[in-house]
Motif scaffolding. Sequence first.
Motif, PDB file in Angstrom:
ATOM      1  N   VAL A 144      -2.678  31.373  15.282  1.00 33.09           N
ATOM      2  CA  VAL A 144      -2.643  31.600  16.596  1.00 33.09           C
ATOM      3  C   VAL A 144      -3.900  32.125  17.213  1.00 33.09           C
ATOM      4  O   VAL A 144      -4.824  32.700  16.228  1.00 33.09           O
ATOM      5  N   GLU A 145      -4.378  32.096  18.395  1.00 34.94           N
ATOM      6  CA  GLU A 145      -5.402  32.883  19.065  1.00 34.94           C
ATOM      7  C   GLU A 145      -4.685  33.758  19.970  1.00 34.94           C
ATOM      8  O   GLU A 145      -3.850  33.261  20.811  1.00 34.94           O
ATOM      9  N   MET A 146      -5.161  35.122  20.139  1.00 35.22           N
ATOM     10  CA  MET A 146      -4.619  36.174  21.062  1.00 35.22           C
ATOM     11  C   MET A 146      -5.711  36.793  21.939  1.00 35.22           C
ATOM     12  O   MET A 146      -6.865  36.933  21.336  1.00 35.22           O
ATOM     13  N   VAL A 206      -0.534  41.147  25.338  1.00 37.14           N
ATOM     14  CA  VAL A 206      -1.009  40.384  24.386  1.00 37.14           C
ATOM     15  C   VAL A 206      -0.673  38.595  24.856  1.00 37.14           C
ATOM     16  O   VAL A 206       0.708  38.711  25.062  1.00 37.14           O
ATOM     17  N   LYS A 207      -1.647  37.933  25.049  1.00 33.84           N
ATOM     18  CA  LYS A 207      -1.341  36.682  25.487  1.00 33.84           C
ATOM     19  C   LYS A 207      -1.702  35.739  24.055  1.00 33.84           C
ATOM     20  O   LYS A 207      -2.765  35.961  23.511  1.00 33.84           O
ATOM     21  N   VAL A 208      -0.681  34.815  23.787  1.00 39.14           N
ATOM     22  CA  VAL A 208      -0.864  34.257  22.206  1.00 39.14           C
ATOM     23  C   VAL A 208      -0.779  32.888  22.772  1.00 39.14           C
ATOM     24  O   VAL A 208      -0.274  32.392  23.450  1.00 39.14           O
ATOM     25  N   ASP A 209      -1.706  31.817  22.118  1.00 39.48           N
ATOM     26  CA  ASP A 209      -1.923  30.711  21.890  1.00 39.48           C
ATOM     27  C   ASP A 209      -1.585  30.277  20.694  1.00 39.48           C
ATOM     28  O   ASP A 209      -2.442  30.584  19.640  1.00 39.48           O
ATOM     29  N   ILE A 225       7.854  32.716  17.345  1.00 41.48           N
ATOM     30  CA  ILE A 225       6.388  32.093  16.548  1.00 41.48           C
ATOM     31  C   ILE A 225       6.977  31.696  15.136  1.00 41.48           C
ATOM     32  O   ILE A 225       7.392  32.453  14.502  1.00 41.48           O
ATOM     33  N   ILE A 285       0.837  39.352  12.570  1.00 45.55           N
ATOM     34  CA  ILE A 285      -0.109  38.552  12.478  1.00 45.55           C
ATOM     35  C   ILE A 285      -1.452  39.237  11.715  1.00 45.55           C
ATOM     36  O   ILE A 285      -1.667  40.388  11.836  1.00 45.55           O
ATOM     37  N   SER A 292      -7.926  35.822  16.231  1.00 48.92           N
ATOM     38  CA  SER A 292      -7.215  34.719  15.650  1.00 48.92           C
ATOM     39  C   SER A 292      -6.856  35.065  14.423  1.00 48.92           C
ATOM     40  O   SER A 292      -7.227  36.256  13.623  1.00 48.92           O
ATOM     41  N   LEU A 304       3.378  41.803  16.909  1.00 54.87           N
ATOM     42  CA  LEU A 304       4.063  41.360  18.064  1.00 54.87           C
ATOM     43  C   LEU A 304       5.377  41.453  18.373  1.00 54.87           C
ATOM     44  O   LEU A 304       6.011  41.410  17.379  1.00 54.87           O
ATOM     45  N   SER A 306       2.149  44.251  21.892  1.00 52.97           N
ATOM     46  CA  SER A 306       2.097  44.857  20.615  1.00 52.97           C
ATOM     47  C   SER A 306       3.055  45.759  20.275  1.00 52.97           C
ATOM     48  O   SER A 306       3.689  46.470  21.304  1.00 52.97           O
TER      49      SER A 306
END
Length: 110
Positions: A59-61, A17-20, A53, A93, A75, A47, A37
């Motif tokens: 968040v955007e994932m 998972v890439k999280v912004d 976090i 999330i 999101s 996560l 995950s």
Amino acid sequence: MVEERRQHTRLPKQEHVKVDVVTDGHPTSAEVFDCSSRDFSLRGVRLHGDHPIDLGSEVEMTVHMKANKTDYNLSGKVKWVTVTTENEHLAGIELSDDSKDMVEWQGLFG
């Protein structure tokens, strides 16, 4: 004893998972990180990673599912956080209905 608050069945699944982290409606490039995950549900992702976090963060994932070679852009909002005794960070999330790939994501659960 901790009260169970889950409303949807969880499927144990470890995926990349890439999280912004989103601030004022925009992803913050300084807070982009990779994690994995631990489980998925119709409405959420748990996560696990090396970076904290903040509780309440938007968040955007991007969830990369190896089995079907598909990325899901989702999101949501951080509903809970904890740190393990090994100093690993966990976050729950809750997914947003307006996630880009929400319909496809929910299709994974029947």
